[in-house]
Motif scaffolding. Sequence first.
Motif, short mmCIF file in Angstrom:
data_model
loop_
_atom_site.label_atom_id
_atom_site.label_comp_id
_atom_site.label_asym_id
_atom_site.label_seq_id
_atom_site.Cartn_x
_atom_site.Cartn_y
_atom_site.Cartn_z
N PRO A 280 3.52 11.06 -21.88
CA PRO A 280 4.54 10.09 -21.49
C PRO A 280 5.95 10.68 -21.48
O PRO A 280 6.18 11.80 -21.95
N PRO A 281 6.94 9.92 -20.96
CA PRO A 281 8.32 10.42 -20.87
C PRO A 281 8.91 10.86 -22.20
O PRO A 281 9.66 11.83 -22.25
N GLU A 282 8.58 10.15 -23.28
CA GLU A 282 9.17 10.50 -24.57
C GLU A 282 8.72 11.86 -25.10
O GLU A 282 9.29 12.39 -26.05
N GLY A 285 7.25 13.98 -20.33
CA GLY A 285 6.60 13.59 -19.10
C GLY A 285 7.46 12.69 -18.24
O GLY A 285 8.69 12.73 -18.38
N PRO A 286 6.84 11.91 -17.37
CA PRO A 286 5.38 11.79 -17.17
C PRO A 286 4.77 13.10 -16.67
O PRO A 286 5.30 13.73 -15.77
N ALA A 287 3.65 13.47 -17.31
CA ALA A 287 2.94 14.68 -16.92
C ALA A 287 1.45 14.45 -17.11
O ALA A 287 1.04 13.60 -17.90
N LEU A 288 0.66 15.20 -16.36
CA LEU A 288 -0.79 15.14 -16.48
C LEU A 288 -1.33 16.54 -16.73
O LEU A 288 -1.12 17.45 -15.92
N ARG A 303 5.74 14.66 -13.06
CA ARG A 303 6.17 13.64 -12.09
C ARG A 303 7.68 13.71 -11.93
O ARG A 303 8.44 13.48 -12.89
N GLU A 304 8.11 14.03 -10.72
CA GLU A 304 9.54 14.18 -10.43
C GLU A 304 9.86 13.49 -9.11
O GLU A 304 9.24 13.78 -8.09
N GLY A 305 10.81 12.54 -9.16
CA GLY A 305 11.20 11.83 -7.95
C GLY A 305 10.08 11.06 -7.31
O GLY A 305 10.02 10.94 -6.06
N GLY A 306 9.17 10.55 -8.10
CA GLY A 306 8.08 9.74 -7.58
C GLY A 306 6.91 10.53 -7.04
O GLY A 306 5.99 9.95 -6.44
N GLY A 375 -0.23 14.21 -29.50
CA GLY A 375 0.86 14.80 -30.29
C GLY A 375 1.59 15.92 -29.58
O GLY A 375 2.47 16.55 -30.17
N GLY A 376 1.24 16.20 -28.32
CA GLY A 376 1.79 17.35 -27.62
C GLY A 376 2.85 17.00 -26.59
O GLY A 376 2.90 15.88 -26.10
N GLU A 377 3.66 17.98 -26.24
CA GLU A 377 4.69 17.82 -25.23
C GLU A 377 4.23 18.43 -23.90
O GLU A 377 3.27 19.19 -23.84
N SER A 378 4.99 18.13 -22.86
CA SER A 378 4.65 18.64 -21.54
C SER A 378 4.97 20.12 -21.44
O SER A 378 5.79 20.66 -22.19
N ALA A 379 4.34 20.79 -20.47
CA ALA A 379 4.61 22.21 -20.23
C ALA A 379 6.06 22.40 -19.81
O ALA A 379 6.69 23.41 -20.17
#
Length: 461
Positions: A280-282, A285-288, A303-306, A375-379
Motif C-alpha cells: 500500500p501507499p504507506e 506503494g501502491p505496488a505489486l 502505480r504511477e499516474g494511474g 511488513g515490507g516496503e516497495s522496491a
Amino acid sequence: MSRRVKLRLLLAAVVVLATGTVAVGYVAAERSSDRVTGDPSVEQALRSGDRGPVVDPRDGRTVVATDSNAFVSDESDGPRAQAELVAFDTDGGIYYHENDHTRYWDVDPVAGTEATVEFVYADHLEPDECDGSVCTRNGVERVNLTTGESTEVFSRVTPGKHSTRWHDVDRIDDHRLLVADIDRDRAFVVNTTTELITWEWDAQAAFDVDSGGPFPEDWTHLNDVEHVEIAGRDAAMVSLRNHDQVAFIDFERGLLEEWTLGSDGDHDTLYEQHNPDYIPPERGGPALLVADSENGRVVEYQREGGTWNRSWTWSDARMQWPRDADRLPNGHTLITDSNGDRVFEIDRAGEVVWTATIGFPYEAERLGTGEESAGGESAAALDLPSREPDPANLSLSGRAMAALPPSVANGIAYVFPRWVGSVEAVAILALVVAVPLWARLEYRWSDVSVGVRNPFQIDRK
C-alpha cells in the motif's frame, strides 16, 4: 559399407551417447542433493531421521508448503504425489513436518501467535466418497507448530482433482475468510461460524469466456486472493493466472478496470503469474510484487499516474517457475522457486543470503514478519537494483534452457524427474525416437517380416 550398416552405426551412436548422458546426470544428482549449490536437502534429513541443522540459521522460523515432492513420493498419483508442510527453526533444523494431505498450498501466520499457521490443503478422495466419481476436499487447517495441535477451519468438496483445487485463502477477521475458488472461477467470503457465503464475485461478470484458458475446464485458474483497501474501500485482489493479469474487485462496485495489471496474452507484463502481494501507499506503494512464473522471474510494478510501471526485476540462472515472493521488513525478499526446488532469500543488493533445498515448494512464510509482504516496503521506496542472469555466464544446460520458450522450459522441468536438466531432456527425447525407430528398421530387415500379410492390404487378384 552398406546403407543398413551406416544406419545401425548412427542409431547405435545416438543410443550410447544419450544413455551415457542420462546416466551421468542421474549419478551426479545422486551424489549431490542439490546439483547447483550442493546444499543439504530436507529430503535427506527426513530419510535419515536427523532433523538438522539442514539449512543455515536465520532470524525467524521459515514455513514452506509444497505442492508435491518427487523425492519422498510413495503414492500412485504421479511422480509428485507426496506433499508436505515444513518449518525450519532459527538454528536451521527442522522444527515441524507433516505430510498428511495430498497437496499443500497457501500458508499464513496466525496474528497474535508465535508459531501457529493456517494453510490451504487439497485431499483427493476415493470414488466411494464422491458418488463414484473423482473429487477433492479443499480446506483450511490451523496448526500449532510447537505442539502439533491442529484444528479444521473450513472445507468444501469439489469435483475432479486438478483444475478444481483451491490454492489460496485470506483471513479477513476472526470469522471471515476470502477464498480463491478455482473450481467455479470466483472469489467469495465465507463466515466460518455460520458457514454462509456473505459475498461473491464471479469472473463471468467481467470477462468473456473466450478469453483465458479452456472454458469451463480451466478458464481463469484463479489461484490467489488478497483482502486489500483501495481508496478507503474494501476490495479483493485476485490473480487470474490463465488471463495473465491481476485484478481488483471492489466489494460493492465490482471490477476496478483501471487498476488491472496485465492483459490476456500480454506475456511481456505477466505470464501465468502466482501469488501477487499488494504493497500500500504507506509502505511506498501502491505496488505489486509478483511471481511472474512462466517468465522465470520475480517482478514488481509501481502505480504511477494511474498506470502500472515495472520498477524491479530479479532472476538468476537457476530460476525456474517461481510461485511466491514476499518482501520482508528488512528489505530482503523471500522467494519460492518451484521447479528450482528451493526457497531462498535475497538481500537489498540482490545477493542470495539464505537457501533451503526442498522439492517443488509452492509458498513460504517467514514467521514474525507479518503475512506475506505485510511488513515490507516497495522496491521503489527501497531503491532495489534489478538483476537478471548474464547469458555469457550460463552453463551449456542453462543456455539450452534459456533458448527455449519459457512455457516449454518450465514444462520440461515439471514433467521430468527433478535431476533432469535440458541436456538430459534432449538425451531422453533422442532415446524415445531412436530406440523404436531402430527396432522398426530391424524388423523390416529381418526374415520375420517376410511373408507377414498386412491386414489392411487389399487382394487385387
